[in-house]
Design a protein around this motif. Structure first.
Motif, PDB file in Angstrom:
ATOM      1  N   PHE A  22       0.867  -1.189   0.000  1.00 28.61           N
ATOM      2  CA  PHE A  22       0.000   0.000   0.000  1.00 28.61           C
ATOM      3  C   PHE A  22       0.893   1.225   0.000  1.00 28.61           C
ATOM      4  O   PHE A  22       2.096   1.119   0.266  1.00 28.61           O
ATOM      5  CB  PHE A  22      -0.907  -0.004   1.245  1.00 28.61           C
ATOM      6  CG  PHE A  22      -0.112  -0.126   2.528  1.00 28.61           C
ATOM      7  CD1 PHE A  22       0.285   1.025   3.233  1.00 28.61           C
ATOM      8  CD2 PHE A  22       0.269  -1.368   3.033  1.00 28.61           C
ATOM      9  CE1 PHE A  22       1.043   0.923   4.395  1.00 28.61           C
ATOM     10  CE2 PHE A  22       1.038  -1.470   4.207  1.00 28.61           C
ATOM     11  CZ  PHE A  22       1.417  -0.334   4.884  1.00 28.61           C
ATOM     12  N   MET A  42      -2.307   3.197  12.706  1.00 31.91           N
ATOM     13  CA  MET A  42      -1.198   2.345  12.293  1.00 31.91           C
ATOM     14  C   MET A  42      -1.685   0.928  12.046  1.00 31.91           C
ATOM     15  O   MET A  42      -2.394   0.349  12.871  1.00 31.91           O
ATOM     16  CB  MET A  42      -0.181   2.351  13.433  1.00 31.91           C
ATOM     17  CG  MET A  42       1.180   2.013  13.020  1.00 31.91           C
ATOM     18  SD  MET A  42       1.803   3.210  11.826  1.00 31.91           S
ATOM     19  CE  MET A  42       3.523   2.751  11.915  1.00 31.91           C
ATOM     20  N   GLY A  43      -1.293   0.381  10.903  1.00 31.41           N
ATOM     21  CA  GLY A  43      -1.609  -1.018  10.617  1.00 31.41           C
ATOM     22  C   GLY A  43      -3.021  -1.238  10.109  1.00 31.41           C
ATOM     23  O   GLY A  43      -3.428  -2.374   9.884  1.00 31.41           O
ATOM     24  N   LYS A  44      -3.785  -0.154   9.952  1.00 33.86           N
ATOM     25  CA  LYS A  44      -5.187  -0.294   9.524  1.00 33.86           C
ATOM     26  C   LYS A  44      -5.394   0.413   8.191  1.00 33.86           C
ATOM     27  O   LYS A  44      -4.794   1.467   7.937  1.00 33.86           O
ATOM     28  CB  LYS A  44      -6.131   0.348  10.551  1.00 33.86           C
ATOM     29  CG  LYS A  44      -6.024  -0.225  11.941  1.00 33.86           C
ATOM     30  CD  LYS A  44      -6.588  -1.640  11.993  1.00 33.86           C
ATOM     31  CE  LYS A  44      -6.378  -2.239  13.396  1.00 33.86           C
ATOM     32  NZ  LYS A  44      -6.470  -3.708  13.364  1.00 33.86           N
ATOM     33  N   MET A  53      -0.918   3.979   6.346  1.00 34.41           N
ATOM     34  CA  MET A  53      -1.419   3.816   4.979  1.00 34.41           C
ATOM     35  C   MET A  53      -2.144   5.081   4.537  1.00 34.41           C
ATOM     36  O   MET A  53      -3.010   5.594   5.253  1.00 34.41           O
ATOM     37  CB  MET A  53      -2.389   2.639   4.944  1.00 34.41           C
ATOM     38  CG  MET A  53      -3.029   2.409   3.583  1.00 34.41           C
ATOM     39  SD  MET A  53      -4.047   0.903   3.596  1.00 34.41           S
ATOM     40  CE  MET A  53      -4.614   0.906   1.884  1.00 34.41           C
ATOM     41  N   ALA A  81      11.656 -12.289   4.024  1.00 28.78           N
ATOM     42  CA  ALA A  81      10.570 -12.165   5.009  1.00 28.78           C
ATOM     43  C   ALA A  81       9.605 -11.062   4.588  1.00 28.78           C
ATOM     44  O   ALA A  81       8.387 -11.212   4.671  1.00 28.78           O
ATOM     45  CB  ALA A  81      11.155 -11.872   6.394  1.00 28.78           C
ATOM     46  N   VAL A  89       8.915 -17.573   3.226  1.00 31.19           N
ATOM     47  CA  VAL A  89       9.456 -18.096   4.483  1.00 31.19           C
ATOM     48  C   VAL A  89      10.202 -19.414   4.298  1.00 31.19           C
ATOM     49  O   VAL A  89      10.757 -19.967   5.239  1.00 31.19           O
ATOM     50  CB  VAL A  89       8.352 -18.254   5.555  1.00 31.19           C
ATOM     51  CG1 VAL A  89       7.836 -16.870   5.956  1.00 31.19           C
ATOM     52  CG2 VAL A  89       7.218 -19.127   5.064  1.00 31.19           C
ATOM     53  N   ASP A  93       2.499  -1.469  15.508  1.00 33.66           N
ATOM     54  CA  ASP A  93       1.134  -1.953  15.341  1.00 33.66           C
ATOM     55  C   ASP A  93       0.866  -2.403  13.915  1.00 33.66           C
ATOM     56  O   ASP A  93      -0.101  -3.113  13.657  1.00 33.66           O
ATOM     57  CB  ASP A  93       0.139  -0.850  15.716  1.00 33.66           C
ATOM     58  CG  ASP A  93       0.117  -0.610  17.216  1.00 33.66           C
ATOM     59  OD1 ASP A  93       0.602  -1.503  17.957  1.00 33.66           O
ATOM     60  OD2 ASP A  93      -0.356   0.458  17.646  1.00 33.66           O
ATOM     61  N   GLU A  94       1.735  -1.985  12.979  1.00 39.96           N
ATOM     62  CA  GLU A  94       1.534  -2.361  11.582  1.00 39.96           C
ATOM     63  C   GLU A  94       2.305  -3.624  11.210  1.00 39.96           C
ATOM     64  O   GLU A  94       2.191  -4.119  10.094  1.00 39.96           O
ATOM     65  CB  GLU A  94       1.950  -1.199  10.664  1.00 39.96           C
ATOM     66  CG  GLU A  94       3.441  -1.057  10.369  1.00 39.96           C
ATOM     67  CD  GLU A  94       4.267  -0.408  11.481  1.00 39.96           C
ATOM     68  OE1 GLU A  94       3.862  -0.503  12.660  1.00 39.96           O
ATOM     69  OE2 GLU A  94       5.317   0.166  11.172  1.00 39.96           O
ATOM     70  N   ALA A  98       6.162 -12.784   9.095  1.00 41.95           N
ATOM     71  CA  ALA A  98       6.552 -12.987   7.691  1.00 41.95           C
ATOM     72  C   ALA A  98       5.626 -13.985   7.007  1.00 41.95           C
ATOM     73  O   ALA A  98       5.342 -13.850   5.817  1.00 41.95           O
ATOM     74  CB  ALA A  98       7.998 -13.470   7.621  1.00 41.95           C
ATOM     75  N   VAL A 123      -1.333 -10.850   4.654  1.00 46.73           N
ATOM     76  CA  VAL A 123      -1.057  -9.492   5.088  1.00 46.73           C
ATOM     77  C   VAL A 123      -2.202  -8.617   4.558  1.00 46.73           C
ATOM     78  O   VAL A 123      -2.642  -8.787   3.422  1.00 46.73           O
ATOM     79  CB  VAL A 123       0.337  -9.042   4.590  1.00 46.73           C
ATOM     80  CG1 VAL A 123       0.407  -9.034   3.078  1.00 46.73           C
ATOM     81  CG2 VAL A 123       0.746  -7.697   5.141  1.00 46.73           C
ATOM     82  N   ALA A 148      -4.115  -4.702   3.924  1.00 45.33           N
ATOM     83  CA  ALA A 148      -3.719  -3.332   3.599  1.00 45.33           C
ATOM     84  C   ALA A 148      -3.396  -2.610   4.906  1.00 45.33           C
ATOM     85  O   ALA A 148      -4.101  -2.755   5.910  1.00 45.33           O
ATOM     86  CB  ALA A 148      -4.839  -2.618   2.858  1.00 45.33           C
ATOM     87  N   GLY A 149      -2.285  -1.867   4.911  1.00 45.41           N
ATOM     88  CA  GLY A 149      -1.881  -1.147   6.116  1.00 45.41           C
ATOM     89  C   GLY A 149      -0.858  -1.902   6.929  1.00 45.41           C
ATOM     90  O   GLY A 149      -0.179  -1.331   7.774  1.00 45.41           O
ATOM     91  N   GLU A 150      -0.713  -3.204   6.658  1.00 44.92           N
ATOM     92  CA  GLU A 150       0.234  -4.015   7.433  1.00 44.92           C
ATOM     93  C   GLU A 150       1.513  -4.286   6.627  1.00 44.92           C
ATOM     94  O   GLU A 150       1.486  -4.348   5.404  1.00 44.92           O
ATOM     95  CB  GLU A 150      -0.397  -5.366   7.788  1.00 44.92           C
ATOM     96  CG  GLU A 150      -1.624  -5.237   8.678  1.00 44.92           C
ATOM     97  CD  GLU A 150      -2.309  -6.578   8.920  1.00 44.92           C
ATOM     98  OE1 GLU A 150      -3.077  -6.651   9.887  1.00 44.92           O
ATOM     99  OE2 GLU A 150      -2.087  -7.530   8.140  1.00 44.92           O
ATOM    100  N   VAL A 151       2.611  -4.463   7.329  1.00 40.62           N
ATOM    101  CA  VAL A 151       3.856  -4.880   6.678  1.00 40.62           C
ATOM    102  C   VAL A 151       4.424  -6.063   7.453  1.00 40.62           C
ATOM    103  O   VAL A 151       4.226  -6.179   8.653  1.00 40.62           O
ATOM    104  CB  VAL A 151       4.917  -3.751   6.638  1.00 40.62           C
ATOM    105  CG1 VAL A 151       4.487  -2.627   5.719  1.00 40.62           C
ATOM    106  CG2 VAL A 151       5.210  -3.224   8.030  1.00 40.62           C
ATOM    107  N   ARG A 152       5.136  -6.903   6.733  1.00 42.04           N
ATOM    108  CA  ARG A 152       5.707  -8.086   7.371  1.00 42.04           C
ATOM    109  C   ARG A 152       6.976  -7.706   8.140  1.00 42.04           C
ATOM    110  O   ARG A 152       7.682  -6.776   7.775  1.00 42.04           O
ATOM    111  CB  ARG A 152       6.053  -9.125   6.297  1.00 42.04           C
ATOM    112  CG  ARG A 152       4.857  -9.589   5.500  1.00 42.04           C
ATOM    113  CD  ARG A 152       5.268 -10.618   4.475  1.00 42.04           C
ATOM    114  NE  ARG A 152       4.169 -10.990   3.597  1.00 42.04           N
ATOM    115  CZ  ARG A 152       3.213 -11.858   3.917  1.00 42.04           C
ATOM    116  NH1 ARG A 152       3.222 -12.437   5.116  1.00 42.04           N
ATOM    117  NH2 ARG A 152       2.248 -12.142   3.066  1.00 42.04           N
ATOM    118  N   ASP A 153       7.213  -8.461   9.185  1.00 44.16           N
ATOM    119  CA  ASP A 153       8.397  -8.252  10.022  1.00 44.16           C
ATOM    120  C   ASP A 153       9.658  -8.600   9.234  1.00 44.16           C
ATOM    121  O   ASP A 153       9.872  -9.740   8.860  1.00 44.16           O
ATOM    122  CB  ASP A 153       8.271  -9.163  11.248  1.00 44.16           C
ATOM    123  CG  ASP A 153       9.529  -9.169  12.102  1.00 44.16           C
ATOM    124  OD1 ASP A 153      10.271  -8.169  12.063  1.00 44.16           O
ATOM    125  OD2 ASP A 153       9.745 -10.160  12.820  1.00 44.16           O
TER     126      ASP A 153
END
Lengths: 419, 419
Positions: free
Chosen positions: A57, A91-93, A112, A175, A180, B197-198, B202, B206, B208-213
């Motif tokens: 995003f 955050m994260g949403k 986002m 990652a 993975v 929080d986002e 891995a 996932v 929208a708004g999130e990212v992988r560690d």
């Protein structure tokens, strides 16, 4: 193989030896699948395509307000633009609103962008006039302070090429795109054989006339350090039949065979004979223009390289680092930039004048010392049969074949031994 | 901690930061006993004294004849000396005879000198006149072509000092003196926490708004590369309570705590607050004169160091290599020569002119390319939040704080990333 006038094989130069080994094209180890946590330092066996966009995003790189960039055109400290605060990005949403023109939304770094927004104004360039209104004191361009969806890695794009030895950040990238598990080359198995009628195991009693096996420990560590797995074949008596048997077994089990031995002339001769029999192609060269390490034998049987290393500890280390390591890296599937250095190096002043025979590379073990902020490379002298010289040394200084020595105080480059 | 006029902690220079960390004196991991085959790369926790002489007997370094050196005095090609052949030394065996004056014994390289012999004449300087007689055409000095008992390592002598990270040849030396188990420092446990929080794991989907560690994978690899054991504590939500809990737990389990996070201002603030609470001493510095990596937080709780690393991948790598690694090496018990470089380096020409803000170290990621035999370090530009910049880079060029940039074509030193 070149022969001299007495039909003895002639020592090749280091350069020639490396070219011969380079043309060997040894068999590369097959692939296996590993979780990425276990893939650090392993070599990718196929190109890795990203299964998704990273980020997924449009993402803010600043704390501030998401805006339509066009709304900020002309904004300045003296002529701010006023925007209505539509909401706050969490955050994260995914934001549950979209921006209309003349609207803004508070957004944290990493948040986002809502639909309709195409840029972020840093919080420092805004003023909150009321709960519903901000003034913007700076013009932002489209995409300013934003990482676009897929800007880091695009879906379907090659993230990492085969032949890459995975560094910490490479695994992090895997990652990041949700990979993975990964296909890597199996670690090469390297048979390690010590020969010599006087050699006994490190543990247990030792009688007069016997010495404990040191070379297989040195070689095993060097193999591990390059990502290989040493297969310790033990100590083999100094007879052609036993040697032949040990080598044949090793060729079944391993992707490379290292034999140390045997510093007497007789031993070297029958090692060479047995290695020649194991061809094709058999012996690639016997004797290299390097000190210590001159009696080195390189051979191959099918796609499997065999090295007969001189028995002196210092020769083992120098020959491994110079000749064996590049071959082992190729067997591992590595296809790096060959021009990057494989060792840590440091400049220092050479500690004493030293003579060297021309016509061969002379690898002088040195200990580094700092005196008055100046680094000195002090040669660790002593017979190359002494393990102490290797233990005391931090690395080597290489005197090239066209030099006859080094002067005290001359600036040299020291190649440090790997830990 | 220094504060600026707004009572915000002031960024320390890299040099100051390293001095503060150097004074920390963190707890060193306790010792454990390992077989030497498993001790490669581990750090010795006590001085290692040799239990025996190496070699255990006077040993020939040449193929030739063992002699009384005095018998050869004056021998030359034109005036050879005649010696009676008393017998032959067999490899690995104590000779069952001793030499009287005017006697010699055939001896291979590595063979044990018989009693009475004190030197070896190389076979090239002899002629076998009959089965019972040789002529010697060269004078040898006492101990010539001989390694004396204990000449390499003497019983009771220190072979390796505590704090030495064991290289292949060091383990070989242990084997050589019959030491097959060794006391080394336990590998330090390093807790690795990702916050945000986002941030999601891995694996798995996932939104929208999130990212992988990614950062915990980068950090785990960096920790492994320095000999530590990463303890993955997972992803922690961005709330002081959860952070406090995760850090408290980590302090129980690990010898060092690494937290990445959280690039927004709010996150950084409460990370700092929680770390300060965990003292004494609490925060050591907050903010360092380095780019990327300025928001770095260093703290300690008792003897355990904690680092709050900025969330950008490039900042994680640069801060780890600059600040975390030296501390981790000390926790591991390492006491090496601090002036030896920890990275491979290479000289190259800088690929383009680039501005840098003065007052901080600027770590520019570069990709190395060879054109017409000349090495170029081409900056990999892009936001430091992009993992791609780290994946494409071979290493960094450091612009010191007193420079305002680099010119295209300027010679620079590239510090390569570790594999």
């Amino acid at each position: 193989m070149m022969k001299d006038i007495l039909d003895r094989p002639e020592a090749v130069s280091v350069e020639q030896a490396l070219r011969i080994l380079d043309e060997l094209g040894p068999a590369v180890t097959p692939a296996e699948v590993l979780p990425i946590e276990e893939a650090y330092g392993r070599v990718l066996s196929s190109d890795l395509l990203s299964p998704e966009d990273l980020p997924g995003f449009n993402r803010s790189t600043m704390d501030g307000y998401a805006v339509h960039s066009a709304d900020t055109f002309g904004a300045s400290e003296t002529m701010p633009v006023y925007l209505k605060v539509r909401g706050e990005v969490r955050m994260g949403k995914r934001p549950d609103f979209s921006l209309k023109r003349s609207e803004a939304a508070a957004i944290p770094t990493g948040g986002m962008l809502p639909d309709g927004a195409d840029a972020v104004v840093m919080v420092e360039h805004t003023n909150r006039v009321s709960t519903e209104m901000i003034e913007v004191m700076k013009t932002v361009a489209p995409n300013e302070n934003v990482i676009l969806a897929g800007e880091d890695v695009r879906k379907g794009e090659v993230v990492l090429r085969r032949g890459r030895r995975l560094r910490p950040q490479d695994v992090a990238a895997l990652a990041g795109v949700g990979v993975v598990e990964v296909e890597v080359h199996r670690r090469p198995l390297v048979a390690v054989i010590s020969t010599g009628d006087e050699v006994v195991p490190a543990e247990g009693a030792v009688s007069a006339g016997e010495v404990r096996d040191m070379n297989s420990y040195n070689l095993s560590g060097l193999v591990l350090r390059c990502g290989g797995i040493p297969v310790r074949k033990g100590i083999v008596r100094d007879h052609p039949d036993q040697l032949r048997k040990a080598l044949a077994e090793s060729l079944q089990e391993a992707e490379m065979v290292l034999l140390t031995g045997g510093s007497s002339v007789g031993t070297e001769d029958h090692t060479a004979r047995v290695m020649e029999e194991l061809g094709p192609p058999g012996i690639l060269f016997h004797g290299a223009g390097i000190k210590p390490g001159k009696p080195l034998i390189a051979a191959a049987s099918g796609g499997i390289p065999l090295f007969g290393l001189p028995g002196h500890p210092a020769a083992v280390t120098v020959c491994f680092e110079t000749f064996v390591e590049p071959v082992l890296r190729r067997i591992s599937g590595e296809r790096g930039k060959a021009y990057l250095p494989s060792r840590r190096t440091v400049k220092a002043f050479f500690g004493r004048s030293l003579h060297s025979s021309p016509g061969r590379e002379d690898h002088i073990r040195v200990s580094l010392r700092k005196r008055d902020e100046v680094l000195w490379a002090v040669p660790v002298l002593g017979k190359s049969g002494l393990i102490r010289t290797l233990v005391e040394a931090d690395g080597v200084v290489v005197i090239p074949p066209n030099r006859t020595g080094l002067y005290e105080g001359e600036e040299v480059e020291v190649r440090l031994f790997n830990e």
